[in-house]
Design an enzyme around this catalytic site. Sequence first.
Site, mmCIF file in Angstrom:
data_model
loop_
_atom_site.group_PDB
_atom_site.id
_atom_site.type_symbol
_atom_site.label_atom_id
_atom_site.label_comp_id
_atom_site.label_asym_id
_atom_site.label_seq_id
_atom_site.Cartn_x
_atom_site.Cartn_y
_atom_site.Cartn_z
ATOM 1 N N ASP A 105 1.012 -1.193 0.002
ATOM 2 C CA ASP A 105 -0.008 -0.027 -0.077
ATOM 3 C C ASP A 105 0.799 1.232 0.090
ATOM 4 O OD1 ASP A 105 -2.218 -1.665 0.328
ATOM 5 O OD2 ASP A 105 -2.247 -1.259 2.574
HETATM 6 N N1 URA Z 1 -1.371 -5.953 3.755
HETATM 7 C C1 URA Z 1 -1.965 -4.503 3.915
HETATM 8 O O1 URA Z 1 -2.930 -4.305 4.524
HETATM 9 N N2 URA Z 1 -1.028 -3.758 3.388
HETATM 10 C C2 URA Z 1 -0.115 -3.897 2.486
HETATM 11 O O2 URA Z 1 0.780 -2.888 1.982
HETATM 12 C C3 URA Z 1 0.647 -5.260 2.464
HETATM 13 C C4 URA Z 1 -0.588 -6.231 3.141
#
Ligand code: URA
Length: 238
Positions: A105
């Site tokens: 993310d």
């Molecule tokens: N899970 C999440 O919530 N965010 C990420 O970036 C990777 C795994």
Amino acid sequence: MEEMRLQKYLAECGVASRRGAEAMIVEGRVTVDGKVVTEMGVKVTGRERIAVDGKPVKPERNKIYIMINKPVGVLSAASDDRGRQCVVDLVEGIRERLYPVGRLDYDTSGLLLLTNDGELTMKLTHPSFEIWKTYEAVVRGEPNEGNVKRFAEGLELDDGPTLPALLTVTGHKGNNAIAEVRIREGRNRQVRRMLEAIRHPVLKLKRTGFGPLELDPDLKPGAWRHLRQDEIDKLKQL
Ligand code: URA
């Protein structure tokens, strides 16, 4: 060169992952000897004139494998039509086109692989390979044994139950806890949603492990290095 499917050839040229190449074919962006090909299954030998968006493509001779510590506030992508900074922009001095292996993310930091090896990318990101990923999360409050058990059994999320996962409280930060989370799926915002489901929302999230690889502690956010040969071998052997 042996005959191979067009999408595999495009992946070997470093144009995109195999699935990305399939999308390009369907979108009518690929030509073989000047003719647009939109159906799957076309085989090529490499002697044809193959082009994407009118630009000829050739197999990459040089395969590049990079580990980067993705900072928060950078997109896990090769380019962005809204002009946001992309993780690939942080890697200077590499001529080959690189692509992230999966995604973190925008607000997650940590271990991300970048490569032009479309075959390996496809393998590492395909759900059937169930590669373990490790995250360090700062969460509100402190998860208890019941929460650990719910992770181990698999949690119900709005897009279906998760596979069994691991949750371990490893420390504290004021009233909050530091937890290690290990999952072997890669659904959208999965770790955040799992911790939300047990009412310990994420305040900070960092990926520390991907399959056999650990985030190099010498890499500050934004820094990167080439993988060592033994690391590449371990990924290929998965
Ligand atoms: N899970 C999440 O919530 N965010 C990420 O970036 C990777 C795994």
